[in-house]
Design an enzyme around this catalytic site. Structure first.
Site, mmCIF file in Angstrom:
data_model
loop_
_atom_site.group_PDB
_atom_site.id
_atom_site.type_symbol
_atom_site.label_atom_id
_atom_site.label_comp_id
_atom_site.label_asym_id
_atom_site.label_seq_id
_atom_site.Cartn_x
_atom_site.Cartn_y
_atom_site.Cartn_z
ATOM 1 N N GLU A 63 42.956 72.700 -72.346
ATOM 2 C CA GLU A 63 43.188 71.373 -71.780
ATOM 3 C C GLU A 63 43.914 70.442 -72.736
ATOM 4 O O GLU A 63 44.099 69.267 -72.434
ATOM 5 C CB GLU A 63 41.855 70.753 -71.344
ATOM 6 C CG GLU A 63 40.742 70.890 -72.344
ATOM 7 C CD GLU A 63 39.349 70.656 -71.748
ATOM 8 O OE1 GLU A 63 39.246 70.077 -70.654
ATOM 9 O OE2 GLU A 63 38.370 71.070 -72.392
ATOM 10 N N CYS A 88 40.627 75.353 -63.217
ATOM 11 C CA CYS A 88 39.712 74.449 -62.533
ATOM 12 C C CYS A 88 40.303 73.050 -62.554
ATOM 13 O O CYS A 88 41.387 72.831 -63.073
ATOM 14 C CB CYS A 88 38.328 74.464 -63.185
ATOM 15 S SG CYS A 88 38.313 73.968 -64.910
ATOM 16 N N ASP A 116 42.211 67.160 -67.622
ATOM 17 C CA ASP A 116 42.525 66.668 -68.966
ATOM 18 C C ASP A 116 43.909 67.119 -69.420
ATOM 19 O O ASP A 116 44.601 66.377 -70.133
ATOM 20 C CB ASP A 116 41.468 67.140 -69.964
ATOM 21 C CG ASP A 116 40.291 66.176 -70.067
ATOM 22 O OD1 ASP A 116 40.441 65.018 -69.647
ATOM 23 O OD2 ASP A 116 39.232 66.587 -70.555
ATOM 24 N N HIS A 176 24.782 60.275 -56.011
ATOM 25 C CA HIS A 176 23.896 61.209 -55.322
ATOM 26 C C HIS A 176 24.085 61.159 -53.808
ATOM 27 O O HIS A 176 23.832 62.146 -53.124
ATOM 28 C CB HIS A 176 22.444 60.905 -55.681
ATOM 29 C CG HIS A 176 22.135 61.099 -57.136
ATOM 30 N ND1 HIS A 176 22.771 62.048 -57.893
ATOM 31 C CD2 HIS A 176 21.273 60.475 -57.965
ATOM 32 C CE1 HIS A 176 22.306 61.991 -59.133
ATOM 33 N NE2 HIS A 176 21.394 61.044 -59.196
#
Length: 593
Positions: free
Chosen positions: A434, A505, A458, A192
């Site tokens: 992938e 992506c 991947d 975070h």
């Protein structure tokens, strides 16, 4: 040279030069460890439970008083409140108090150690990093038990904030204009702290080994969040060099942000949609601020983590609906659950698998647990009425899985129709490509979907047979390997021949060295972390398709990854020297030779 140089993981790029200010140091080294008498065990349990309750109440107050620039992080504070209210941690600590007759502080420490061992077995980086949230909340409870304050002292002037770890609740009282950078001893790329720093657009380094032992309050330091280095008490030459680098980096950032809302279009008019990958709702602000044309990948797993029960359909519907609404007509692509034995939920237990990456995960997991899958599909279909939405299945290996998933989707549409609930019955449905099997059957799959999204992280791992998190073989993780490039081109060609769009992506999408190659393949859209969008858009706008196609032709003639890397370096550096100055500083030269 600097007195000391320590390293960590850069999670928000930039350079900061100034004085160190420690917000907190880890309490675990100072915890009292005491045996207690049998007659005060119940009092010690009560003290533990009261401290947990006070910590949760304090967080609730913090949530309500968040300043505007941090308000998007309310959901993160909610997740921390959930951890405090989860009975597992308290139950484990209570057991140690009652069974071993030890004080609450020591018992809580032992309970956290147990959870650390459980999390260490999880292979997924993002899920494993969530143990940091447990530690943060344990520290907050320990502060209550030990009578310490968790608040910040008044900060005079601008400082570099150092801490063992940070949460949005910890920084709620900060005057953010006084913070030049964040640095923490804990955390990973998905922590975070990184999300917070990127949203505030300030440099950050996490996971710094020896931070608390090597840096003292008030020392002059340099934060190099390009390479992940901290220079303690730098000399004059280092100070001059980094001051120049800081000025050049900030000037470059201003330049690329000035035009980040322009389209990703080449000089000769080839248009590429530049979109964002996100996993938290609060990242939407960064997407819009950095010129994202939509969300090409919304990872839906986070809503299933840090909770005792599965999210309801209405909870998911509200989350997905709000996302579609705030994007205001820009495309949002929801990826269905990518869960598995290394990203498990307590409702289904943790399956022991010898190779989780090849086991019951992603679409396989969803098809095994169809009611859970249906709940998510219902929420996506209902929410998609609110905007320009699409959905895609992860890790499809062939037609059988695709058809089985679509059969479940058809059943859900029929149920929603029967229930009289508004839904997007014609939502575009795509798949993540992938796996090598999906690559080799791409022309068949293209006939039964509306779009492809190539998941390069991947795809590279499965194509080259390597685990990039394994330091012994990470050198084999080569995005420009001939097999990877040929696989991507095969998928793009199959998609276009089938009359569908293809997106890409993963880290390749935000790699400036790869962008001209992807343009040469005529990719339709790319999706990346929001902070990478302005720089990638600028590269697109400064090239032509003729240049990109010629580079692609030359690359496809190369036989080795070494030759491709050298060709790409020479070509791209000559063409975009300014754009790659800062990116290249993140790379070791050996990575490209």
């Amino acid at each position: 040279m600097a007195t000391k140089v320590i390293t960590g993981i850069p999670v928000s790029s930039g350079i900061a030069i100034g004085k160190a200010f420690f917000m907190n140091r880890r309490l675990y080294g100072f915890i009292p460890r005491q045996s207690i008498a049998a007659d005060i065990v119940s009092d010690e349990v009560a003290r533990l439970e009261e401290s947990i309750a006070r910590a949760a109440a304090e967080l609730s107050e913090v949530r309500e008083s968040l300043p505007p620039e941090l308000r998007d992080h309310a959901l993160l504070i909610d997740s921390h409140i959930t951890i405090l209210r989860d009975p597992k941690l308290a139950k484990s600590a209570r057991f140690y108090i009652e069974d071993m007759r030890i004080n609450a502080e020591w018992a809580l420490l032992k309970a956290v150690k147990d959870m650390e061992q459980a999390f260490s077995a999880i292979k997924d980086d993002y899920i494993r990093d969530r143990i940091q949230d447990v530690r943060l909340m344990a520290d907050r409870v320990l502060s209550k038990l030990m009578g310490l304050s968790t608040g910040l002292k008044a900060i005079e002037g601008r400082v570099i904030l150092l801490a063992h770890d940070l949460a949005p609740s910890d920084t709620a009282g900060l005057e953010v204009d006084k913070i030049m950078a964040f640095t923490t001893a804990e955390g990973g790329k998905t922590s975070h702290t990184g999300i917070l720093a990127r949203s505030l657009q300030i440099p950050a380094i996490v996971g710094v080994v020896g931070l608390e032992d090597n840096v003292q309050d008030g020392q002059f330091i340099i934060i190099d969040a390009l390479k992940g280095r901290i220079l303690v008490e730098p000399n004059e030459d280092e100070l001059a060099r980094y001051t120049d680098l800081q000025n050049r980096f900030e000037s470059y950032q201003k330049n690329i942000h000035r035009n980040c809302h322009q389209p990703g279009e080449t000089i000769d008019g080839y248009r590429v949609k530049v979109m964002a990958n996100i996993e938290l709702f609060e990242e939407v602000a960064a997407v819009l601020d950095h010129g994202g044309e939509g969300i090409g990948l919304y990872r839906t797993e986070y809503s299933y983590m840090n909770r005792k029960t599965l999210p309801s359909e209405d909870e998911l519907y509200e989350e997905y609906r709000d996302l579609a609404a705030i994007m205001d007509g820009r495309k949002v692509v929801y990826r269905t659950l990518d869960l598995g034995s290394d990203k498990y939920m307590s409702q289904y237990g943790q399956t022991q698998e010898r190779n989780p990456a090849l086991g019951l995960r992603s679409i396989r997991f969803c098809l095994r647990h169809k009611e859970m899958f249906k709940t998510q599909l219902r929420a996506i279909l209902r929410a998609s009425v609110e905007g320009n939405c699409a959905m895609m299945y992860p890790m499809i290996s062939g037609l059988r899985e695709l058809r089985e998933a679509n059969k479940v989707l058809f059943e859900v549409k029929q149920e929603l129709k029967r229930d009289g609930l508004p839904h997007a019955s014609d939502i575009p449905v795509g798949i993540m490509v992938e796996l090598p099997s999906a690559v080799m059957t791409a022309e068949l799959l293209a006939r039964e979907v509306d779009f492809f999204s190539i998941g390069t992280n991947d795809l590279i791992q499965y194509s080259l047979g390597i685990d990039r998190t394994n330091k012994d073989v990470s050198y084999l993780y080569q995005p420009l390997h001939p097999a990877v490039l040929r696989s991507i081109k095969l998928v793009v060609d199959a998609a276009h021949q089938g009359g569908i769009e293809v997106s890409l992506c993963g880290e390749v999408a935000s790699d400036p060295f790869c962008i001209p190659i992807l343009l040469g393949m005529q990719i339709d859209s790319i999706s990346m972390n929001p902070q990478a969008i302005p720089g990638i858009k600028r590269i697109i706008r400064q090239t032509t398709m003729d240049e990109c196609k010629e580079l692609l032709r030359r690359i496809l003639e190369c036989r080795t990854v070494t030759r491709i890397n050298r060709l790409v370096m020479d070509s791209i550096f000559q063409r975009f020297p300014e754009e790659l100055t800062f990116y290249s500083s993140l790379l070791d030269v050996d990575d490209f030779v």
